[in-house]
Design a protein around this motif. Structure first.
Motif, PDB file in Angstrom:
ATOM      1  N   ALA A 209     -11.705  -3.802   9.128  1.00  0.00           N
ATOM      2  CA  ALA A 209     -12.671  -4.246   8.120  1.00  0.00           C
ATOM      3  C   ALA A 209     -14.054  -4.406   8.719  1.00  0.00           C
ATOM      4  CB  ALA A 209     -12.207  -5.558   7.495  1.00  0.00           C
TER       5      ALA A 209
ATOM      6  N   ARG B  31     -11.667   5.882   4.022  1.00  0.00           N
ATOM      7  CA  ARG B  31     -11.817   4.627   3.286  1.00  0.00           C
ATOM      8  C   ARG B  31     -10.598   4.376   2.411  1.00  0.00           C
ATOM      9  NH1 ARG B  31     -12.749   3.040  -1.598  1.00  0.00           N
ATOM     10  NH2 ARG B  31     -12.864   5.193  -2.326  1.00  0.00           N
TER      11      ARG B  31
ATOM     12  N   ARG C 289      -7.508   3.489   4.521  1.00  0.00           N
ATOM     13  CA  ARG C 289      -7.547   2.137   5.083  1.00  0.00           C
ATOM     14  C   ARG C 289      -7.068   1.109   4.064  1.00  0.00           C
ATOM     15  NH1 ARG C 289     -13.158  -0.896   6.285  1.00  0.00           N
ATOM     16  NH2 ARG C 289     -13.265  -0.440   4.052  1.00  0.00           N
ATOM     17  N   VAL C 290      -7.530   1.216   2.824  1.00  0.00           N
ATOM     18  CA  VAL C 290      -7.205   0.201   1.814  1.00  0.00           C
ATOM     19  C   VAL C 290      -5.840   0.463   1.168  1.00  0.00           C
ATOM     20  CG1 VAL C 290      -7.964  -0.909  -0.312  1.00  0.00           C
ATOM     21  CG2 VAL C 290      -9.658  -0.142   1.365  1.00  0.00           C
TER      22      VAL C 290
ATOM     23  N   TYR D 239      -3.274  -1.213   4.228  1.00  0.00           N
ATOM     24  CA  TYR D 239      -3.112  -2.605   3.809  1.00  0.00           C
ATOM     25  C   TYR D 239      -2.160  -2.771   2.618  1.00  0.00           C
ATOM     26  CZ  TYR D 239      -6.955  -3.875   6.938  1.00  0.00           C
ATOM     27  OH  TYR D 239      -7.729  -4.086   8.043  1.00  0.00           O
TER      28      TYR D 239
ATOM     29  N   ILE E  81      -6.026   1.140  -6.880  1.00  0.00           N
ATOM     30  CA  ILE E  81      -6.977   1.820  -5.995  1.00  0.00           C
ATOM     31  C   ILE E  81      -6.956   3.325  -6.222  1.00  0.00           C
ATOM     32  CG2 ILE E  81      -7.517   2.337  -3.583  1.00  0.00           C
ATOM     33  CD1 ILE E  81      -6.227  -0.471  -2.960  1.00  0.00           C
TER      34      ILE E  81
END
Length: 402
Positions: A184, A277, A280-281, A285, A336
């Motif tokens: 982050a 990006r 990563r999200v 996570y 997302i």
């Protein structure tokens, strides 16, 4: 020097060619280690079912997930068909087996083994990436920054292994905080700057497939626990009902993830202008909640099978908490990847139903079997709702009501 650079570059995948992003047999072989790791985590949680057990198992799960997902990011760039990369993965497999073996005693006599070996694997793999990207300055510096962050966290992993009790837990929580916050903060290091998501030019379809396979591994472990437990019980109407509820719950979990989210996520990240990006999200996570939910559900299924008549307060937390974690992870993931204004309504409705079951459990004190059947009905309901919305063609649209 030029020859050395060319040699290290040969450790990298060739992008843009047919099947260049295909998951290799070496990667699948590597992933098998984590079947054992997931099994160890579920058995450890079951053996220490309480607040302290939940906290300690969560720490161990977050570490195992981080080890696997970081390695998956690395093999996104590395060519597993080269000898050097295969040796790296086999070494990590060996380390992973030892780390997994130490999970039940990680907060006891196995702490030093777990902490030291985990830190060594994290740092060693990152230094390998620095060498692999020797001829690519931006990526080399990216992994150099990562290695420095992992050296910092590694000091706390090692220190935690040297102490006992609460001190170990505190050290390892600090280590996890460092490792989870680092992406982050884009791995910012004084004098070396920070990474950019454009530096993380992952092959989106490859990373998505790796995460799908890990979800299958976790679901498979859940079925193994259910089958093994059922095999050791007398086949009474109660145990057969509990077995069928657990099986249908696993099928519904598979349906919720694979019927829509998995393939759409793969397509979305493969065509994203900034796949780093999104990876990563959505994958690094959000997927940890999905896998954590499956592990807790496996524990809950065994509790319902072995003790169907009575649900302790901690058992209620496991029976309701597993599906809740799973739905939260899937809701965030689909929110997302579908770029919606809101998470899927089907998932929010499922979470609301699980929340209502908390009140039911507190007031009526239902049996573990009744709670297990209830959570299965919730998961099936979510799967049916979303599937019907998909068939009507509404779910992919932003803000759709699935």
């Amino acid at each position: 020097m030029k020859e050395a650079s060319t040699q290290h570059s040969s450790w990298l995948r060739s992008r843009g060619q047919r099947d260049s992003g295909k998951v290799s047999m070496t990667e699948l072989f590597f992933d098998l280690v984590f079947v054992f790791a997931v099994t160890q985590l579920s058995h450890t949680l079951l053996a220490h079912l309480g607040l302290a057990g939940f906290l300690q198992t969560s720490v161990l799960f977050l570490a195992i997930w981080w080890l696997w997902i970081f390695t998956s990011w690395c093999t996104n760039w590395l060519d597993p068909d080269t000898t050097a990369v295969r040796v790296l993965l086999f070494a990590l497999m060996l380390g992973g087996l030892v780390v997994s073996s130490s999970i039940p005693k990680a907060f006891g006599e196995g702490g030093l083994v777990f902490g030291t070996l985990f830190a060594a694997m994290q740092v060693g793999r990152s230094l390998f990436m620095v060498r692999a990207f020797r001829g690519h300055p931006e990526q080399r510096d990216n992994f150099l920054r990562i290695a420095l962050w992992l050296l910092l966290s590694g000091a706390f992993w090692f220190a935690g292994g040297m102490v006992e009790g609460q001190q170990r837990l505190i050290c390892w929580l600090i280590a996890l905080a460092i490792e989870y916050v680092a992406p982050a903060l884009y791995f910012r290091v004084p004098g070396l700057g920070r990474s950019r998501t454009s530096d993380w030019d992952v092959d989106g379809a490859h990373l998505a497939e790796r995460c799908m396979l890990f979800v299958i591994i976790a679901l498979g472990e859940s079925l193994l626990v259910t089958g093994a437990t059922f095999a050791g019980l007398a086949w009474t109407p109660v145990t057969v009902t509990a077995f069928l509820a657990a099986f249908l719950g696993s099928v519904a979990m598979w349906w919720v993830y694979f019927d829509s989210g998995a393939e759409h996520g793969s397509h979305r990240i493969a065509h994203s202008e900034d796949p780093g990006r999104l990876a990563r999200v959505a994958y690094t996570y959000a997927h940890l909640l999905i896998v954590a939910g499956i592990i807790v559900c496996a524990v809950a299924d065994e509790l319902v099978l072995v003790h169907p008549d009575h649900a302790t307060p901690v058992g209620v937390v496991a029976i309701l908490g597993g599906p809740a974690l799973y739905l939260i992870g899937n809701a965030l993931f689909k929110w997302i990847i579908w770029d919606r204004r809101f998470p899927p309504l089907s998932h929010l409705a499922g979470l609301a139903a699980l929340a209502s079951m908390v009140g039911w459990a507190a007031l009526a004190h239902p049996s573990a079997l009744a709670l297990g059947i209830g959570t299965t009905l919730v998961m099936v309901g979510v799967a049916v709702w979303e599937t019907r919305a998909l068939r009507r063609g509404r779910a992919p649209a932003p803000g759709a009501g699935a």
